[in-house]
Design a protein around this motif. Structure first.
Motif, PDB file in Angstrom:
ATOM      1  N   VAL A  25       0.943  -1.362   0.163  1.00 34.59           N
ATOM      2  CA  VAL A  25      -0.329  -0.085   0.433  1.00 34.59           C
ATOM      3  C   VAL A  25       0.759   1.078  -0.100  1.00 34.59           C
ATOM      4  O   VAL A  25       0.427   2.247  -0.396  1.00 34.59           O
ATOM      5  CB  VAL A  25      -1.030   0.296   1.589  1.00 34.59           C
ATOM      6  N   GLU A  61      -3.289   7.574  -8.074  1.00 36.46           N
ATOM      7  CA  GLU A  61      -4.841   6.798  -8.086  1.00 36.46           C
ATOM      8  C   GLU A  61      -5.396   6.000  -8.993  1.00 36.46           C
ATOM      9  O   GLU A  61      -5.758   5.307  -8.931  1.00 36.46           O
ATOM     10  CB  GLU A  61      -5.842   8.325  -6.658  1.00 36.46           C
ATOM     11  N   GLN A  64      -3.088   3.600 -10.065  1.00 40.92           N
ATOM     12  CA  GLN A  64      -3.363   2.547  -8.959  1.00 40.92           C
ATOM     13  C   GLN A  64      -4.645   2.212  -8.980  1.00 40.92           C
ATOM     14  O   GLN A  64      -4.353   0.593  -9.297  1.00 40.92           O
ATOM     15  CB  GLN A  64      -2.838   2.769  -7.163  1.00 40.92           C
ATOM     16  N   TRP A  69      -4.113  -2.036  -7.961  1.00 36.39           N
ATOM     17  CA  TRP A  69      -4.616  -3.395  -7.210  1.00 36.39           C
ATOM     18  C   TRP A  69      -5.983  -4.354  -7.603  1.00 36.39           C
ATOM     19  O   TRP A  69      -5.972  -5.236  -6.487  1.00 36.39           O
ATOM     20  CB  TRP A  69      -5.873  -2.112  -6.658  1.00 36.39           C
ATOM     21  N   HIS A  96      -8.278  -1.610   1.848  1.00 32.75           N
ATOM     22  CA  HIS A  96      -7.429  -0.104   1.584  1.00 32.75           C
ATOM     23  C   HIS A  96      -6.958  -0.780  -0.137  1.00 32.75           C
ATOM     24  O   HIS A  96      -7.837  -0.041  -1.107  1.00 32.75           O
ATOM     25  CB  HIS A  96      -6.005   0.279   1.942  1.00 32.75           C
ATOM     26  N   PRO A 100      -9.820   2.050  -2.139  1.00 32.71           N
ATOM     27  CA  PRO A 100      -8.699   2.784  -1.099  1.00 32.71           C
ATOM     28  C   PRO A 100      -9.167   3.694  -1.200  1.00 32.71           C
ATOM     29  O   PRO A 100      -9.867   4.826  -2.304  1.00 32.71           O
ATOM     30  CB  PRO A 100      -8.032   2.997  -2.564  1.00 32.71           C
TER      31      PRO A 100
END
Length: 186
Positions: A25, A61, A64, A69, A96, A100
C-alpha cells in the motif's frame, strides 16, 4: 522496512500476519508509477531508509486503480477486509486495497505531490530525513510541481514536529492524524 516502522514509526511486525501488506500500500507502487522520485539510503548494516513519492497524486491514484490494485485484489480477497478481532491490522490494508481513499481535489490543486518516508530507528535523528526530503523537494521543484502533501499519524508526534521543522504546515487534523502541506513555489 515499511513494516519495521509501520506503527507510527515503531515496529509493526506484531500487528501483521502478512509482512508485505504495508509495503503493497505505502511503498511498492511508487517506484513503478513515478520512478524518478524514489531514493534509498544504506549504511554498513544495510537498508537504512527511503523516500517514495509521486508528483501527481490524481494520476497516481488512477494508475493504481488500473494497474496496481487489481492484482492485489485477487491476492487479498474482500472478505479478508473485516476485523478478525485478534489485534492484527492486515484487514485495514486489505480494506484499503479494495476501497482506496481518494485524495480531496481541493488539496491537490495546490499540493498535487505526496510522499512516504521511512527511516529505521538507527538512522533517525541523523539528518537523513532532512536530506531525503530536500532531495525530493528539489526534484519536485525541477518538475514545476507547486506543492507537496503527506499524512502523519496522531501517534507519531516526533514525526509531526520534524515535518513542521522541514517547512510543512498542518492543513487538516482528523482523528487518525494530520494532513500536512508544503508550498514548493518559494
Amino acid at each position: 522496512m515499511c513494516l519495521e516502522t509501520g506503527d507510527s514509526g515503531r515496529d509493526a511486525t506484531p500487528l501483521y500476519k502478512d509482512p508485505d501488506l504495508l509495503a503493497h500500500v505505502y511503498a511498492g507502487p511508487y517506484p513503478i508509477a513515478d520512478p524518478g522520485l524514489t531514493w534509498v539510503a544504506y549504511d554498513d548494516q544495510g537498508l537504512l531508509g527511503y523516500i517514495v513519492a509521486t508528483a501527481d497524486t490524481a494520476a497516481f491514484e488512477q494508475w493504481q486503480e488500473e494497474a496496481w490494485w487489481p492484482g492485489l485484489r485477487t491476492r487479498y480477497l474482500r472478505r479478508s477486509a473485516a476485523d478478525p478481532g485478534d489485534g492484527t491490522e492486515d484487514w485495514r490494508c486489505i480494506a484499503h486495497i479494495h476501497e482506496p481513499p481518494r485524495t480531496p481535489a481541493g488539496l491537490l490543486e495546490a499540493h498535487p505531490a505526496h510522499l512516504h518516508i521511512d527511516i529505521l530507528p538507527r538512522g533517525q535523528g541523523s539528518g537523513l530525513g532532512r536530506r531525503l526530503i530536500t532531495t525530493l523537494t528539489d526534484a519536485l521543484r525541477a518538475r514545476g510541481v507547486p506543492g507537496l502533501h503527506l499524512g502523519v499519524g496522531s501517534g507519531n508526534p516526533r514525526a509531526f514536529a520534524f515535518y513542521l521543522a522541514m517547512g510543512f504546515h498542518e492543513e487538516r487534523r482528523a482523528p487518525w492524524g494530520s494532513t500536512m502541506t508544503m508550498d514548493l513555489r518559494a
